[in-house]
Design a protein around this motif. Structure first.
Motif, PDB file in Angstrom:
ATOM      1  N   ALA A 151      37.840  29.076  28.873  1.00 51.06           N
ATOM      2  CA  ALA A 151      38.668  29.010  30.081  1.00 51.06           C
ATOM      3  C   ALA A 151      38.817  30.351  30.799  1.00 51.06           C
ATOM      4  N   PRO A 152      39.087  31.482  30.096  1.00 49.06           N
ATOM      5  CA  PRO A 152      39.220  32.753  30.826  1.00 49.06           C
ATOM      6  C   PRO A 152      37.936  33.142  31.549  1.00 49.06           C
ATOM      7  N   LEU A 153      36.787  32.879  30.913  1.00 53.55           N
ATOM      8  CA  LEU A 153      35.501  33.187  31.546  1.00 53.55           C
ATOM      9  C   LEU A 153      35.298  32.325  32.777  1.00 53.55           C
ATOM     10  N   LEU A 154      35.610  31.054  32.675  1.00 55.71           N
ATOM     11  CA  LEU A 154      35.467  30.161  33.819  1.00 55.71           C
ATOM     12  C   LEU A 154      36.350  30.612  34.979  1.00 55.71           C
ATOM     13  N   ARG A 155      37.569  31.025  34.681  1.00 58.46           N
ATOM     14  CA  ARG A 155      38.460  31.515  35.750  1.00 58.46           C
ATOM     15  C   ARG A 155      37.877  32.750  36.418  1.00 58.46           C
ATOM     16  N   SER A 156      37.333  33.664  35.631  1.00 56.20           N
ATOM     17  CA  SER A 156      36.757  34.888  36.190  1.00 56.20           C
ATOM     18  C   SER A 156      35.576  34.571  37.091  1.00 56.20           C
ATOM     19  N   VAL A 157      34.735  33.658  36.635  1.00 61.98           N
ATOM     20  CA  VAL A 157      33.563  33.282  37.428  1.00 61.98           C
ATOM     21  C   VAL A 157      33.993  32.629  38.741  1.00 61.98           C
ATOM     22  N   LYS A 158      34.994  31.753  38.685  1.00 61.94           N
ATOM     23  CA  LYS A 158      35.486  31.113  39.908  1.00 61.94           C
ATOM     24  C   LYS A 158      36.123  32.136  40.842  1.00 61.94           C
ATOM     25  N   ASP A 159      36.889  33.076  40.274  1.00 60.72           N
ATOM     26  CA  ASP A 159      37.532  34.102  41.096  1.00 60.72           C
ATOM     27  C   ASP A 159      36.511  34.954  41.829  1.00 60.72           C
ATOM     28  N   GLN A 160      35.333  35.168  41.212  1.00 63.85           N
ATOM     29  CA  GLN A 160      34.271  35.945  41.842  1.00 63.85           C
ATOM     30  C   GLN A 160      33.481  35.125  42.861  1.00 63.85           C
ATOM     31  N   GLY A 161      33.764  33.830  42.955  1.00 65.33           N
ATOM     32  CA  GLY A 161      33.038  32.982  43.899  1.00 65.33           C
ATOM     33  C   GLY A 161      31.620  32.663  43.471  1.00 65.33           C
ATOM     34  N   LEU A 162      31.350  32.763  42.184  1.00 65.81           N
ATOM     35  CA  LEU A 162      29.974  32.609  41.717  1.00 65.81           C
ATOM     36  C   LEU A 162      29.539  31.153  41.569  1.00 65.81           C
ATOM     37  N   LEU A 163      30.464  30.212  41.720  1.00 64.81           N
ATOM     38  CA  LEU A 163      30.088  28.806  41.691  1.00 64.81           C
ATOM     39  C   LEU A 163      29.900  28.234  43.097  1.00 64.81           C
ATOM     40  N   ALA A 164      30.119  29.069  44.122  1.00 65.91           N
ATOM     41  CA  ALA A 164      29.919  28.629  45.500  1.00 65.91           C
ATOM     42  C   ALA A 164      28.435  28.446  45.784  1.00 65.91           C
TER      43      ALA A 164
END
Length: 374
Positions: free
Chosen positions: A41-54
């Motif tokens: 979960a913390p990794l997923l939040r970081s990736v989403k915060d960086q916009g890397l799933l856009a």
């Protein structure tokens, strides 16, 4: 483009002294599955915060257009020089750009290109069925099962015993030609990959006409079948219209063998020789299941291009829908998160990855090379 910054803080347990290039060390400790969600979960939040799933629609549009133009240029070259045996040299760029089409089809199957399911399906149908003659439904079914349980002998179709075997117990009892293949599979691996381009077509047609193939509506099956036959008809027509029959056969064999070799070199380093989950052991959570079974390949932009982004196999397995150009940006986050949790993160050079994969295949055949087995 979103950038991964070193200032990003990932909430996680205290760091453990683990090398970023260390091999996987075995199953997770008992009870780890209960905390698996908090690990990822913390990794997923970081990736989403960086916009890397856009989505990166523009990046893909440019890449797809450039690749289609390159394929068209090869076709024009065949029309201009087809009757000369020098035209056989065009089999090399055709194989390279055909592999690019496979990579775009792969990305569309993971919904990396568009948020719209129908658009991804259309892109994959064009690249897989029409350009390559490979069934996208067959590939999606097989590939999704691999992603869900990589290296799991009972659930991952990529490690099911077939022409090759991937664990020693699969080799035991093999006799005759199948035994000979298992004994020498490390040496035969790359020669066998030259058949992969043809095998992908064959498996696709088999799935299309098999009652045990992927579930499809009659309309979906008709579209798939129509595009598969259109590929074969168009491919044969192009070659026979530009060169004599004998030369066309040689060109087709060279193209398909080079395509298979290229795809084999892209897929071979990803999981072979990595950790195998114990079906009777403590189940792994998503983070460990994907990281411990995957191997990354170091390299620059050329490596990314030639391997279609599959050199970031760890990141791709953790975030299958992440657009290809974002995988390298996510890598520092994933590597740091794994180091903080004490989870081995395996990364190596391209040549060494082949050495490790082939070494594993050689060890698998050991039982058939012992005097008792003989």
């Amino acid at each position: 483009m979103p950038q991964a910054t070193s200032a990003l803080t990932i909430p996680a347990p205290a760091p453990a002294p683990v090398s970023a290039h260390a091999p996987a060390r075995g199953p997770a400790p008992a009870g780890r599955e209960r905390g698996s969600r908090s690990e990822f979960a913390p990794l997923l939040r970081s990736v989403k915060d960086q916009g890397l799933l856009a989505r990166r629609t523009g990046w893909y549009a440019f890449g797809i257009a450039a690749n289609l133009l390159a394929l068209a240029a090869v076709a024009v070259g065949l029309v201009m020089f087809g009757h000369s045996w020098w035209s056989l040299l065009l089999a090399v760029p055709l194989a390279v750009f055909s592999a690019r089409a496979a990579f775009f089809g792969h990305d569309a199957g993971h919904a990396q290109i568009s948020a719209h399911r129908g658009r991804n399906r259309l892109i994959q149908l064009v690249h897989a069925n029409l350009l390559l003659g490979m069934s996208q439904e067959w590939w999606n079914d097989k590939h999704n099962r691999h992603h869900a349980n990589p290296n799991h002998e009972e659930k991952d179709p990529d490690v099911a015993p077939d022409v090759l075997v991937f664990n020693q117990h699969q080799a035991v009892g093999r006799t005759g030609f199948r035994g000979w293949l298992a004994r020498h599979q490390a040496w035969l691996f790359f020669p066998l990959t030259t058949l992969e381009g043809l095998a992908l077509k064959l498996y696709g047609f088999q799935a299309l006409f098999s009652k045990d193939g992927p579930r499809q509506t009659p309309r979906e099956r008709l579209i798939e079948g129509g595009l598969l036959f259109a590929h074969v008809a168009g491919y044969v027509a192009l070659l026979l219209a530009t060169m004599p029959v004998g030369q066309a056969v040689v060109f087709a064999l060279a193209h398909q063998m080079l395509l298979g070799l290229h795809l084999g070199m892209a897929f071979a380093p990803n999981h072979k020789g990595m950790e195998v989950p114990d079906p009777d052991g403590e189940p792994w959570g998503h983070l460990r299941r994907q990281v411990l079974t995957s191997r990354n390949i170091r390299g620059a932009a050329l490596t990314d291009w030639l391997l279609g982004g599959l050199n970031y196999q760890v990141e791709h397995h953790l975030f299958p829908s992440m657009p290809r150009p974002h995988l390298r940006l996510a890598q520092p986050l994933v590597r740091a998160h794994c180091r903080a949790l004490g989870i081995p993160y395996t990364e190596t050079g391209l040549v060494d990855s082949y050495r490790q994969a082939l070494g594993h295949l050689h060890r698998v055949g050991d039982p058939l090379r012992t005097p008792s087995a003989a």
